[in-house]
Design an enzyme around this catalytic site. Structure first.
Site, PDB file in Angstrom:
ATOM      1  CG  HIS A 404      -1.902   1.211   1.594  1.00  0.00           C
ATOM      2  ND1 HIS A 404      -3.066   0.955   0.988  1.00  0.00           N
ATOM      3  CD2 HIS A 404      -1.441   2.618   1.824  1.00  0.00           C
ATOM      4  CE1 HIS A 404      -3.854   2.293   1.403  1.00  0.00           C
ATOM      5  NE2 HIS A 404      -2.776   3.049   1.737  1.00  0.00           N
ATOM      6  CD  GLU A 405       1.426   3.533   3.750  1.00  0.00           C
ATOM      7  OE1 GLU A 405       1.629   4.781   3.257  1.00  0.00           O
ATOM      8  OE2 GLU A 405       0.436   3.325   4.378  1.00  0.00           O
ATOM      9  CG  HIS A 408       0.372   6.167  -0.680  1.00  0.00           C
ATOM     10  ND1 HIS A 408      -1.095   6.303  -1.402  1.00  0.00           N
ATOM     11  CD2 HIS A 408      -0.364   5.614   0.392  1.00  0.00           C
ATOM     12  CE1 HIS A 408      -2.007   5.916  -0.746  1.00  0.00           C
ATOM     13  NE2 HIS A 408      -1.579   5.753   0.367  1.00  0.00           N
ATOM     14  CG  HIS A 414      -5.935   6.371  -0.023  1.00  0.00           C
ATOM     15  ND1 HIS A 414      -5.667   7.603   0.936  1.00  0.00           N
ATOM     16  CD2 HIS A 414      -5.285   5.268   0.412  1.00  0.00           C
ATOM     17  CE1 HIS A 414      -4.532   7.192   1.605  1.00  0.00           C
ATOM     18  NE2 HIS A 414      -4.216   5.940   1.631  1.00  0.00           N
TER      19      HIS A 414
END
Length: 550
Positions: A404-405, A408, A414
């Site tokens: 997830h990070e 980013h 998101h």
């Protein structure tokens, strides 16, 4: 104790422990650990051990975080924090106080007792500086409206992507959020109704601690690279982030009703560069607001954060993306990150290369922050001088959170903040924590494109259904399609979804020259306008990536 000091302490919300709501909120709404009810059965992460061990690890980490709070909050990096600790005690020696007051004025030159000679570009200390008995009003003023005391937000000439666009294409965006921060009066009333039942202005101690944890880590990281003190630079990023949260609340007619969480982050797990915050502040009409121009600032160039115009930076695809591990990661932590990187490499053209020591130039540096306040934090897109990714490894499924990070860092926002999200989920505005309002505002549509990738409930970039809930038994995000089956998918961290893979491949794996010339190309592609006889010539010329014309 002075009345102003008492007011500040009430706003700060210092307590001897965390209520149950905060404990549960720590377990998954920052970086996306799934707290759906019931939680879905997901494959185990790369770590051995039972769920019971995982839960005990979370609790032990939280207890350590609480213990570490006592006497270990970063000294000297954040004048606000230093003043807050002073507020409950006797006045310090005058020379010590004057140094704190000068630091405060350098950071907040718009305070009425701070004097700056704009013509000479020097501070004038012959006048009266803020005094010790001003602490309450100083800190309450920051929490209420920090922008009025900060240096001016530079003006940015933001191009309107709909200028000159065919009216039919404009009309096709009906029902899609194109006005950043715009909400209905009914939604605003729902949020105000929550504030009649709960305190929407009190700052939880966890937010104070989280901000200090992040500040300490970010300053240490950038100091290693630059070799100089960067505390002022990092504090300005955090100040602009708070100013942005306040501006969003003002846009929603919630100013004076809600004080946002002053924890240093945006949307729960995002770190913002000053440029990104300034862009969004301009979108909210705050360009030029503030006390004085930033020293040495030049007139801002036209900027757009839409990828094809390179303000949020993609990583070059001509070489593998360098990454390193901070010494804070143990072997199991490193295995989680390597598992995340391996998954991205297996499913996309993106490649990474490990360096035992930080290389010169841009790279990703994975760090462990022993904090119970978040699961992971990252900037969006490549940033200078390097991308720190902060992971707590206290939320379960460390590999999924690392994916997830890392996404980013690669530039993906998101899922639930897409411009078309209201066509796919319903936000229960009567149940959100108003102080976390920024986690529910649809992203600025000028910043991010969908590239024609369909909305995915199972995206690893989606938060879970109970994110930011006041009543944790009720979801805040409800799928509009197949609610019963899809609600359990929200916030999953088991693996990248098909949509996650598709958007990374569109961002990074297309031939040079395959791009979009308008941020709304993705929205038009999702409405089957690519081959529409009325628009196909224009779409072939301007929306080649989203329409899969290349």
């Amino acid at each position: 104790m002075l009345p102003s000091t008492i007011t500040f302490l009430l706003l700060l919300g210092v307590s001897n422990g965390w209520p149950q709501f905060d404990f549960l909120n720590q377990m998954g709404f920052n970086g996306g650990f799934n707290m759906g009810q019931p939680p879905p059965n997901t494959p185990p992460g790369s770590r051995p051990g039972s769920p019971f061990g995982e839960i005990m690890g979370n609790i032990n980490g939280m207890m350590k975080g609480l213990t570490d709070q006592i006497g270990k909050i970063t000294q000297g990096l954040d004048v606000n924090n230093d003043l807050g600790k002073m507020a409950g005690g006797p006045p310090p020696p005058q020379n010590e106080w004057m140094e704190h007051a000068r630091r405060f004025c350098r950071r907040f030159p718009g305070h009425p007792k701070c004097r700056y000679n704009e013509a000479e570009h020097v501070w004038v200390y012959s006048g009266q500086l803020p005094q010790f008995n001003d602490i309450g009003s100083m800190l309450n003023g920051i929490l209420a409206d920090t922008g009025k005391w900060l240096p001016k937000v530079p003006f940015i000439n933001i191009r309107d992507p709909l200028a000159g666009i065919n009216n039919d294409l404009k009309n096709a965006l009906a029902g899609i959020s194109v006005q950043f921060g715009q909400i209905s009066q009914q939604i605003a009333n729902n949020i105000k109704g929550i504030c009649q039942r709960v305190n929407c202005k009190q700052q939880q101690q966890k937010n104070v601690q989280m901000k200090q944890d992040i500040l300490k880590s970010t300053v240490a990281f950038e100091k290693k690279i630059f070799g100089s003190d960067v505390a002022d630079k990092m504090n300005m990023r955090f100040d602009r982030t708070l100013q942005l949260k306040q501006a969003l609340l003002e846009k929603a007619q919630l100013k004076g009703v809600v004080a946002p969480e002053d924890n240093g982050v945006f949307d729960k797990d995002l770190l913002l560069t000053e440029t990104q915050a300034n862009f969004m502040l301009n979108e909210l009409g705050k360009g030029g607001e503030g006390a004085i121009p930033l020293p040495g600032s030049a007139k801002a160039k036209r900027a757009s954060i839409f990828f094809e115009q390179n303000i949020i930076q993609k990583w070059p695809i001509t070489a593998p993306i360098p990454y390193t591990f901070d010494a804070s990661l143990d072997n199991l932590d490193q295995n989680d990150v390597r598992g995340a990187i391996s998954e991205i490499e297996q499913k996309t053209c993106i490649r990474f290369k490990y360096y035992a020591t930080p290389p010169r130039g841009n790279h990703i540096n994975y760090q462990k922050v022993n904090s119970p306040s978040f699961c992971g934090l990252s900037y969006i897109g490549r940033v200078e001088p390097a991308n720190p990714v902060y992971l707590s490894f206290q939320c379960g499924n460390g590999r999924g959170i690392a994916v997830h990070e890392t996404m980013h860092a690669l530039g993906v926002n998101h899922q639930h903040l897409r411009m078309d999200r209201d066509k796919h989920i319903r936000i229960d505005w009567s149940n959100i924590n108003p102080q976390q309002y920024d986690a529910f505002v649809v992203a600025d549509s000028k910043m991010y494109t969908t590239y024609g990738v369909k909305y995915a409930y199972d995206s690893i970039m989606h938060y879970n259904a109970y994110t930011g809930a006041v009543n944790i038994a009720k979801p805040t995000m409800i799928p509009l399609i197949n609610q019963q089956s899809n609600i359990g998918l929200l916030g999953q961290r088991a693996k990248m979804s098909v949509a996650d893979v598709e958007i990374l491949n569109k961002m990074y794996c297309k031939a040079a020259g395959c791009d979009d010339k308008n941020v709304y190309c993705g929205a038009w592609a999702l409405q089957d306008l690519c081959n529409n006889p009325n628009h196909n010539v224009w779409m072939r010329s301007n929306c080649r990536k989203s329409c899969n014309f290349c």
